[in-house]
Design an enzyme around this catalytic site. Structure first.
Site, mmCIF file in Angstrom:
data_model
loop_
_atom_site.group_PDB
_atom_site.id
_atom_site.type_symbol
_atom_site.label_atom_id
_atom_site.label_comp_id
_atom_site.label_asym_id
_atom_site.label_seq_id
_atom_site.Cartn_x
_atom_site.Cartn_y
_atom_site.Cartn_z
ATOM 1 N N TYR A 65 13.762 -32.856 -160.672
ATOM 2 C CA TYR A 65 13.878 -34.316 -160.566
ATOM 3 C C TYR A 65 14.475 -34.830 -161.863
ATOM 4 O O TYR A 65 14.122 -34.345 -162.946
ATOM 5 C CB TYR A 65 12.508 -34.966 -160.339
ATOM 6 N N GLU A 67 15.493 -38.569 -162.426
ATOM 7 C CA GLU A 67 15.795 -40.003 -162.437
ATOM 8 C C GLU A 67 16.053 -40.481 -163.851
ATOM 9 O O GLU A 67 15.431 -39.991 -164.801
ATOM 10 C CB GLU A 67 14.612 -40.819 -161.871
ATOM 11 N N ASP A 242 37.933 -48.516 -153.948
ATOM 12 C CA ASP A 242 37.327 -47.308 -153.389
ATOM 13 C C ASP A 242 38.463 -46.299 -153.216
ATOM 14 O O ASP A 242 39.275 -46.409 -152.292
ATOM 15 C CB ASP A 242 36.678 -47.667 -152.048
ATOM 16 N N THR A 271 34.596 -40.441 -153.591
ATOM 17 C CA THR A 271 33.865 -39.223 -153.269
ATOM 18 C C THR A 271 34.508 -38.116 -154.093
ATOM 19 O O THR A 271 35.590 -38.296 -154.657
ATOM 20 C CB THR A 271 33.960 -38.866 -151.769
ATOM 21 N N LYS A 274 37.020 -34.932 -151.204
ATOM 22 C CA LYS A 274 38.213 -35.078 -150.350
ATOM 23 C C LYS A 274 39.420 -34.498 -151.099
ATOM 24 O O LYS A 274 39.419 -33.317 -151.412
ATOM 25 C CB LYS A 274 38.389 -36.551 -149.972
ATOM 26 N N ARG A 280 30.572 -31.961 -152.080
ATOM 27 C CA ARG A 280 30.294 -33.185 -151.323
ATOM 28 C C ARG A 280 29.471 -34.122 -152.218
ATOM 29 O O ARG A 280 28.363 -33.790 -152.626
ATOM 30 C CB ARG A 280 29.488 -32.757 -150.095
HETATM 31 N N1 DSN Z 1 34.185 -40.114 -143.332
HETATM 32 C C1 DSN Z 1 35.254 -40.312 -144.277
HETATM 33 C C2 DSN Z 1 36.591 -40.143 -143.675
HETATM 34 O O1 DSN Z 1 36.729 -39.290 -142.835
HETATM 35 O O2 DSN Z 1 37.523 -40.857 -144.034
HETATM 36 C C3 DSN Z 1 35.137 -41.611 -144.958
HETATM 37 O O3 DSN Z 1 33.821 -41.935 -145.161
#
Ligand code: DSN
Length: 479
Positions: A65, A67, A242, A271, A274, A280
């Site tokens: 943990y 925090e 974003d 994120t 991607k 992830r």
């Molecule tokens: N689920 C993602 C996507 O496929 O674009 C975005 O959150």
């Protein structure tokens, strides 16, 4: 560089240890690798993380943990978590040229919630505390607390609409962002499919949002963040971007100047899994004035940080700082453009007529199909995509009229522009040979379709043959 042998040994040993406890989990993990090796993955938001990134997640950090923030935890014994969190944040700051990085968010939605609440805390809560001469919210009277909660819940956000390519966390009603904010959307020009900055400025002038959000998950073009910042400034809005989908293109310096969000936005979320090709997870970058509020993300909206994922973020961000990542990012875009051109040459209709990032949206109504029919037919032929709305979509967000395709994963695998043309041919073959189906009462169905099994099999074989030249995780042998 580790030796291929070390990677095979590491994964094989891990499976052996897991198999001794629950063999079905070990089998499912091995099956997932086999499936990923065999499928032509065109999902724009997916990728393949490196063996080092994957291995950094399977260890004792999972048991901690932590925090709080580096050096300031609510639990004892966090010295090693401090090391990896500080490293991940340092790599993120250096990679993106950001003043501050917060690497605890577990996902993109979490990162956006951290960002929203940091802005609300800075622009709504802090002034209210000052007015009430209170140090923190627990010091407020019941009446002041009630008034502050009403104020926090009624702020305005202007973001890109879902069907134009925005994300559901940018104020879509079924998402918490749509419930938290008084939200309005900007769309795209119906004739070109492009963002009309004059229209965004007009909407901002009328609506006067607290937060202007840019960024997308299904818009195939660059966004001029300098202009968007000017619009935000003209109405006193905080500018948030974003960049979850295109973070890899920012990291790889494909998007620079006006198209790099980091120097222009007050706060940037992303994120890490991607186009950035990490584990992830999520991340927030911000200007110094928001840093303190961003760092309150946990426990404000996040559960305990995931130190094992922060370790993997540090590894992946270190990889993204290497020179070859810029080459990778450039190849992602070259591949997306080759795929788009291949489809256009064969008669497909693309939203905005092409792409300048990692994704394209095929409007499958020109093939007489819904997105759902097209997605399933392509899957029958071994091509993995996802259906997606097109601007002003007549088929709604479930059936949709589009197919989103993206190249980060296949580019990691080594495929290039010549292979993209072959893939365009395979996609066009499937879509042009799929027929929409009918319901039992004879009315047109938005889900049923017919694709000759021989066509599906042939395309599937061709896709497999294409992939055999580009083995996935060639250094990992589980046999
Ligand atoms: N689920 C993602 C996507 O496929 O674009 C975005 O959150």
């Amino acid at each position: 560089m580790s030796s291929p042998n070390a990677e095979s040994t590491a994964f094989r040993s891990a499976l052996e240890v897991i198999r001794a406890v629950e063999p079905r989990v070990a089998d499912a993990i091995a099956a997932e690798l086999a499936d990923q090796r065999e499928s032509l993955k065109l999902i724009a938001s997916e990728n393949y993380a490196s063996p080092a990134t994957l291995l950094a997640m399977g260890n004792w950090f999972s048991d901690k943990y932590a925090e709080g923030t580096v050096g300031r935890r609510f639990y004892a014994g966090c010295q090693n978590v401090d090391t990896v969190e500080a490293l991940a944040a340092e790599h993120a700051r250096e990679l993106f040229g950001a003043a501050h990085a917060y690497v605890q968010p577990h996902s993109g939605i979490d990162a956006n919630l951290v960002a929203f609440w940091a802005v609300l805390a800075d622009r709504v809560e802090a002034p209210a505390l000052k007015r009430a001469q209170a140090r923190q919210v627990n010091d407020l009277t019941e009446a002041d607390w009630f008034a502050l909660r009403r104020e926090l819940g009624n702020q305005r956000m202007l973001g890109m609409s879902l069907d134009a390519g925005g994300h559901l966390t940018h104020g879509f009603r079924p998402n918490i962002s749509g419930k938290m904010f008084d939200q309005r959307s900007y769309g795209t020009d119906p004739a070109t499919g492009l963002i009309d900055y004059d229209k965004v400025a007009e909407a901002a002038r009328e609506f006067k949002p607290l937060i202007l959000v840019a960024g997308y998950s299904a818009y195939p073009r660059k966004v001029n963040f300098r202009i968007m910042r000017e619009i935000a400034d003209s109405v006193g809005a905080t500018f948030m971007v974003d960049m979850a989908h295109f973070a890899g293109l920012v990291a790889g310096k494909v998007f620079t100047g006006d198209f790099d969000p980091v120097p222009h936005a007050h706060i940037v979320t992303t994120t890490t899994h991607k186009s950035l090709r990490g584990p992830r997870g999520g991340m927030v970058l911000c200007q110094p004035e928001l840093a303190e509020q961003v760092d309150r993300g946990c426990p404000m909206v996040l559960g305990g940080p995931l130190p094992h994922v922060m370790a993997a973020k540090a590894v992946a961000l270190a990889e993204a700082r290497r020179p070859d990542f810029a080459d990778y990012a450039q190849r992602i875009v070259a591949n997306a453009q080759a795929l788009a051109e291949g489809l256009l040459r064969r008669g497909a209709t693309l939203v905005t007529g092409g792409t300048d990032n990692h994704l394209a949206i095929i409007d499958v109504t020109s093939y007489g199909l819904t997105g759902r029919q097209a997605e399933q037919a392509l899957l029958d032929a071994g091509i993995v995509t996802n259906r997606n709305s097109v601007p002003q979509d007549p088929n709604g967000a479930w059936y949709t009229s589009g197919i989103r395709i993206g190249t980060p994963a296949l580019t990691t695998r080594g495929l290039g522009t010549a292979e993209m043309d072959t893939i365009a041919e395979l996609i066009h073959t499937v879509l042009s040979q799929t027929r929409p189906g009918a319901n039992a009462d004879g009315t047109p169905s938005k889900a049923k379709y017919a694709l000759d099994a021989a066509v599906a099999d042939k395309v599937s074989r061709q896709a497999s043959e294409l992939l055999t030249g580009f083995p996935l995780y060639p250094t990992v042998d589980l046999t």
